[in-house]
Scaffold this motif. Structure first.
Motif, PDB file in Angstrom:
ATOM      1  N   ALA A 109       0.830  -1.210   0.000  1.00 23.70           N
ATOM      2  CA  ALA A 109       0.000   0.000   0.000  1.00 23.70           C
ATOM      3  C   ALA A 109       0.861   1.254   0.000  1.00 23.70           C
ATOM      4  N   VAL A 110       0.263   2.312  -0.561  1.00 21.24           N
ATOM      5  CA  VAL A 110       0.845   3.653  -0.484  1.00 21.24           C
ATOM      6  C   VAL A 110      -0.164   4.490   0.303  1.00 21.24           C
ATOM      7  N   VAL A 111       0.203   4.840   1.534  1.00 23.87           N
ATOM      8  CA  VAL A 111      -0.706   5.581   2.404  1.00 23.87           C
ATOM      9  C   VAL A 111      -0.512   7.073   2.143  1.00 23.87           C
ATOM     10  N   ASP A 112      -1.591   7.718   1.727  1.00 18.06           N
ATOM     11  CA  ASP A 112      -1.533   9.122   1.323  1.00 18.06           C
ATOM     12  C   ASP A 112      -2.184   9.976   2.411  1.00 18.06           C
ATOM     13  N   LEU A 113      -1.353  10.690   3.180  1.00 17.95           N
ATOM     14  CA  LEU A 113      -1.868  11.511   4.286  1.00 17.95           C
ATOM     15  C   LEU A 113      -2.307  12.873   3.750  1.00 17.95           C
ATOM     16  N   LYS A 114      -3.612  13.126   3.808  1.00 16.22           N
ATOM     17  CA  LYS A 114      -4.131  14.363   3.212  1.00 16.22           C
ATOM     18  C   LYS A 114      -4.396  15.409   4.303  1.00 16.22           C
ATOM     19  N   VAL A 115      -3.735  16.554   4.151  1.00 19.01           N
ATOM     20  CA  VAL A 115      -3.868  17.628   5.148  1.00 19.01           C
ATOM     21  C   VAL A 115      -3.871  18.959   4.394  1.00 19.01           C
ATOM     22  N   ALA A 116      -4.791  19.870   4.777  1.00 19.51           N
ATOM     23  CA  ALA A 116      -4.881  21.176   4.100  1.00 19.51           C
ATOM     24  C   ALA A 116      -3.644  22.025   4.397  1.00 19.51           C
ATOM     25  N   ASP A 117      -3.308  22.908   3.434  1.00 21.77           N
ATOM     26  CA  ASP A 117      -2.096  23.726   3.559  1.00 21.77           C
ATOM     27  C   ASP A 117      -2.054  24.563   4.848  1.00 21.77           C
ATOM     28  N   GLU A 118      -3.204  25.138   5.275  1.00 16.90           N
ATOM     29  CA  GLU A 118      -3.184  25.998   6.479  1.00 16.90           C
ATOM     30  C   GLU A 118      -2.734  25.188   7.681  1.00 16.90           C
ATOM     31  N   VAL A 119      -3.204  23.926   7.760  1.00 18.91           N
ATOM     32  CA  VAL A 119      -2.834  23.072   8.902  1.00 18.91           C
ATOM     33  C   VAL A 119      -1.351  22.705   8.808  1.00 18.91           C
ATOM     34  N   LEU A 120      -0.892  22.390   7.592  1.00 19.65           N
ATOM     35  CA  LEU A 120       0.528  22.037   7.402  1.00 19.65           C
ATOM     36  C   LEU A 120       1.414  23.195   7.841  1.00 19.65           C
ATOM     37  N   PHE A 121       1.019  24.388   7.431  1.00 19.53           N
ATOM     38  CA  PHE A 121       1.785  25.591   7.763  1.00 19.53           C
ATOM     39  C   PHE A 121       1.950  25.733   9.278  1.00 19.53           C
ATOM     40  N   LYS A 122       0.824  25.599   9.993  1.00 17.64           N
ATOM     41  CA  LYS A 122       0.859  25.749  11.465  1.00 17.64           C
ATOM     42  C   LYS A 122       1.743  24.682  12.089  1.00 17.64           C
ATOM     43  N   ARG A 123       1.584  23.431  11.634  1.00 14.93           N
ATOM     44  CA  ARG A 123       2.371  22.336  12.220  1.00 14.93           C
ATOM     45  C   ARG A 123       3.865  22.551  11.999  1.00 14.93           C
ATOM     46  N   LEU A 124       4.229  22.946  10.772  1.00 17.06           N
ATOM     47  CA  LEU A 124       5.657  23.070  10.455  1.00 17.06           C
ATOM     48  C   LEU A 124       6.283  24.229  11.218  1.00 17.06           C
ATOM     49  N   LEU A 125       5.528  25.328  11.335  1.00 19.91           N
ATOM     50  CA  LEU A 125       6.073  26.469  12.093  1.00 19.91           C
ATOM     51  C   LEU A 125       6.262  26.090  13.556  1.00 19.91           C
ATOM     52  N   TYR A 155       0.180   6.150  -8.283  1.00 16.74           N
ATOM     53  CA  TYR A 155      -0.149   4.972  -7.473  1.00 16.74           C
ATOM     54  C   TYR A 155      -1.636   4.627  -7.537  1.00 16.74           C
ATOM     55  N   ALA A 156      -2.488   5.607  -7.818  1.00  8.77           N
ATOM     56  CA  ALA A 156      -3.916   5.301  -7.991  1.00  8.77           C
ATOM     57  C   ALA A 156      -4.079   4.396  -9.211  1.00  8.77           C
ATOM     58  N   LEU A 157      -3.343   4.710 -10.278  1.00 12.33           N
ATOM     59  CA  LEU A 157      -3.414   3.881 -11.494  1.00 12.33           C
ATOM     60  C   LEU A 157      -2.985   2.446 -11.219  1.00 12.33           C
TER      61      LEU A 157
END
Ligand code: B4P
Length: 182
Positions: A109-125, A155-157
């Motif tokens: 499997a290829v596990v694709d973690l989907k997270v919106a950019d605003e949340v990514l920004f906060k986490r990384l900062l 990977y979907a293909l």
């Protein structure tokens, strides 16, 4: 079990990989960790990789592909593995496919973690790692969209993609991954 963790910077690949290792006893390969160790060891790989990490860019495929072959070869004698942050480009995915086909050990499997950019920004900062400045994060997210996101289609293909909503608690995300794998 042979897994790839796909997802934008800060989507929680490293966080979830650590939990999957504990639960399933898999080997964990993080190309980000390999580069950070090489940088702290001041090896020649580290010197080459540093400027890309500092700028939020991907390390070029020529360097990644040269480094990863022997690491992948070692993994096949283990009971399973998680690739965290590799592949990140179509060329890297093609090399991985080539090695897996030679070993007759396909990905589960290829596990694709989907997270919106605003949340990514906060986490990384909040993470405050050296490569987590506002400007670098902007470049890293753009790089992800341009170079890594096409792997979702790739990977979907091949019927390997398992999309997981990553903007939930660490435990909820983990349980959802485990459900996909069972
Ligand atoms: P990586 O080390 O792969 O790091 P990452 O994508 O930034 O983070 P990850 O998704 O693992 O997020 P984490 O769990 O830490 O890459 C670093 C750099 O190396 C790249 O930018 C690139 O330059 C280079 N590189 C690596 N591999 C490469 C390749 N194959 N080819 C070319 N270049 C390559 O989580 C982030 C934060 O969120 C943490 O603080 C965590 O505690 C928090 N968090 C996680 N899950 C959470 C949740 N559910 N809720 C709240 N917070 C959460």
């Amino acid at each position: 079990m042979r897994l790839v963790l796909l997802g934008a910077p800060g989507s929680g690949k490293g966080t979830q990989a650590a939990k999957l290792v504990q639960r399933f006893g898999l080997r964990h390969v993080s190309t980000g960790d390999i580069f950070r160790k090489a940088i702290s060891d001041r090896s020649s790989l580290g010197c080459e990789a540093k400027r890309y990490l500092d700028e939020g860019l991907l390390v070029p495929d020529s360097i990644v592909l040269g480094m990863i072959g022997s690491i992948l070869d070692e993994l096949f004698s283990t009971r399973g593995f998680i690739l965290d942050g590799f592949p990140r480009t179509v060329a890297q995915a093609e090399q991985l496919d080539h090695v897996l086909a030679n070993q007759k050990q396909p990905l589960d499997a290829v596990v694709d973690l989907k997270v919106a950019d605003e949340v990514l920004f906060k986490r990384l900062l909040a993470r405050k790692r050296g490569d987590d400045t506002e400007e670098t994060i902007r470049v890293r997210l753009k790089t992800f969209r341009e170079q890594t996101e096409p792997l979702r289609h790739y990977y979907a293909l091949r019927n390997r993609l398992k999309a997981v909503e990553g903007a939930r608690s660490v435990e909820e995300v983990f349980e959802s991954i485990v459900e996909h794998l069972s």
